[in-house]
Scaffold this motif. Structure first.
Motif, PDB file in Angstrom:
ATOM      1  N   ARG A 185       0.822  -1.214   0.000  1.00 29.89           N
ATOM      2  CA  ARG A 185       0.000   0.000   0.000  1.00 29.89           C
ATOM      3  C   ARG A 185       0.854   1.261   0.000  1.00 29.89           C
ATOM      4  O   ARG A 185       0.402   2.317  -0.455  1.00 29.89           O
ATOM      5  N   THR A 186       2.090   1.175   0.492  1.00 34.33           N
ATOM      6  CA  THR A 186       2.934   2.372   0.540  1.00 34.33           C
ATOM      7  C   THR A 186       3.466   2.759  -0.832  1.00 34.33           C
ATOM      8  O   THR A 186       3.967   3.874  -1.000  1.00 34.33           O
ATOM      9  N   ARG A 189       0.511  -0.286  -4.754  1.00 27.81           N
ATOM     10  CA  ARG A 189       0.204  -1.606  -5.306  1.00 27.81           C
ATOM     11  C   ARG A 189      -0.546  -2.431  -4.273  1.00 27.81           C
ATOM     12  O   ARG A 189      -0.535  -2.117  -3.074  1.00 27.81           O
ATOM     13  N   SER A 190      -1.189  -3.500  -4.719  1.00 21.95           N
ATOM     14  CA  SER A 190      -2.056  -4.261  -3.824  1.00 21.95           C
ATOM     15  C   SER A 190      -1.487  -5.606  -3.412  1.00 21.95           C
ATOM     16  O   SER A 190      -1.994  -6.213  -2.466  1.00 21.95           O
ATOM     17  N   ALA A 191      -0.447  -6.101  -4.099  1.00 20.65           N
ATOM     18  CA  ALA A 191       0.083  -7.428  -3.801  1.00 20.65           C
ATOM     19  C   ALA A 191       1.605  -7.387  -3.721  1.00 20.65           C
ATOM     20  O   ALA A 191       2.252  -6.655  -4.477  1.00 20.65           O
ATOM     21  N   ALA A 238       8.087   7.268  -6.026  1.00 21.57           N
ATOM     22  CA  ALA A 238       7.396   8.553  -5.857  1.00 21.57           C
ATOM     23  C   ALA A 238       6.219   8.403  -4.905  1.00 21.57           C
ATOM     24  O   ALA A 238       5.987   9.257  -4.036  1.00 21.57           O
ATOM     25  N   ASN A 239       5.474   7.311  -5.039  1.00 27.91           N
ATOM     26  CA  ASN A 239       4.356   7.068  -4.130  1.00 27.91           C
ATOM     27  C   ASN A 239       4.837   6.856  -2.700  1.00 27.91           C
ATOM     28  O   ASN A 239       4.254   7.371  -1.749  1.00 27.91           O
ATOM     29  N   ALA A 240       5.938   6.095  -2.545  1.00 28.09           N
ATOM     30  CA  ALA A 240       6.464   5.822  -1.216  1.00 28.09           C
ATOM     31  C   ALA A 240       6.991   7.093  -0.558  1.00 28.09           C
ATOM     32  O   ALA A 240       6.834   7.291   0.656  1.00 28.09           O
ATOM     33  N   ALA A 241       7.614   7.966  -1.356  1.00 24.56           N
ATOM     34  CA  ALA A 241       8.168   9.199  -0.812  1.00 24.56           C
ATOM     35  C   ALA A 241       7.077  10.118  -0.275  1.00 24.56           C
ATOM     36  O   ALA A 241       7.321  10.910   0.646  1.00 24.56           O
ATOM     37  N   LEU A 242       5.876  10.027  -0.823  1.00 25.60           N
ATOM     38  CA  LEU A 242       4.782  10.917  -0.436  1.00 25.60           C
ATOM     39  C   LEU A 242       3.759  10.246   0.477  1.00 25.60           C
ATOM     40  O   LEU A 242       2.844  10.909   0.960  1.00 25.60           O
TER      41      LEU A 242
END
Length: 303
Positions: A185-186, A189-191, A238-242
């Motif tokens: 989720r961070t 992604r879901s899996a 990028a998603n993890a950083a935010l």
């Protein structure tokens, strides 16, 4: 960046002008990963293709991997089918930039049909052999432009490629250590199988993980980390950083500078850059043995 302003989708070509997609043209072993369904030539340097995307995972408006795979498959198909690039040649991806219409979504409960229009802006040849194609891709859903991409594909003969790759021409496929994934989720992604990042040794720093069970990115054995896997790493970084703020980039620029090898750690680092209010910009860099192999800048609304 590719301009996403309104561009009309050309009328559909007559059915008899269409040609089927060969699995070999898109360099895939699994038929279920072939997203394209047909292609035809409108005029010199102008082509149309059709594609079908599976429904995205729950919570996603669309899956960026389907977009990048569609561009990749379109470029490869036209190179082999229309420009005669030998199937034995090795593909080089020089850059890959794209823009997505804000709010673009596909159905969450059924496959989605799309149209792809491609303009070959520059075709370089050496003798009778094509060595590069610089292309503009426009992807439409229901007659409206959903995304636009620009990319340059190049090709090398096996003899030249073998000399270039040296000891890395062959790899022990799936013989490398696979570090644990970060929480899905961070990274949006879901899996766990879809996660390409493992925790690094400081904030906004990760190790690339190459899980060959991820069929979207690792369809068949190759000698280096696929370019689309590096682009997915940039998206996830990028998603993890935010995180926990939700981020779906609408503009992405990517440059491939060196080959990323499987047998040594590849490090991914994200830097959140200054941006206008309501927008976010993240620079992601991949390094290996102290050398930059890939850079990507992702921008868009955040929140």
């Amino acid at each position: 960046m590719p301009d996403i302003t309104a561009v009309p989708c050309p009328p559909t070509s007559a059915a008899e002008g269409r040609k089927d997609i060969r699995k070999e043209y898109v360099h895939l072993g699994r038929s279920e990963m072939v997203l394209l369904t047909s292609w035809w030539q409108r005029e010199d340097g102008e082509f149309s293709l059709t594609a079908r995307w599976p429904a995205p995972a729950v919570g996603l408006g669309y899956d960026q991997r389907m977009l990048t795979q569609t561009v990749r498959q379109s470029g490869l198909t036209l190179a082999h089918a229309a420009y005669g690039a030998p199937l034995s040649d090795h593909t080089v991806l020089n850059y890959f930039d794209f823009t997505v219409a804000p709010g673009f979504e596909v159905p969450a409960d059924a496959p989605c049909d799309l149209a792809v229009e491609v303009t070959v802006k520059n075709a370089k040849t050496r003798g009778s052999r094509v060595i590069s194609l610089d292309m503009d891709f426009r992807i439409f859903r229901d007659g409206r432009m959903a995304a636009r991409a620009e990319s340059e594909f190049g090709w090398l003969s096996t003899r030249v490629y073998r000399r270039l790759r040296g000891e890395h021409f062959e790899v022990d496929w799936n013989g490398w250590p696979l570090p644990d994934p970060v929480e899905p989720r961070t990274v949006g992604r879901s899996a766990p199988v879809d996660v390409v990042l493992s925790a690094g040794d400081h904030p906004r720093h990760w190790q690339l993980r190459n899980d060959v069970d991820n069929a979207v990115l690792y369809d068949h054995p190759v000698d280096h980390v696929p370019g689309l896997a590096l682009m997915e790493a940039a998206h996830q970084a990028a998603n993890a950083a935010l995180y926990p703020v939700q981020f779906e980039p609408t503009t992405v620029t990517s440059a491939f500078e060196r080959y990323a090898e499987f047998d040594r750690p590849c490090w991914i680092e994200a830097e959140v850059l200054p941006a206008t209010p309501g927008e976010t910009s993240v620079l992601v860099t991949a390094t290996q043995d102290g050398e930059t192999v890939f850079r990507s800048r992702l921008g868009g609304p955040c929140g």
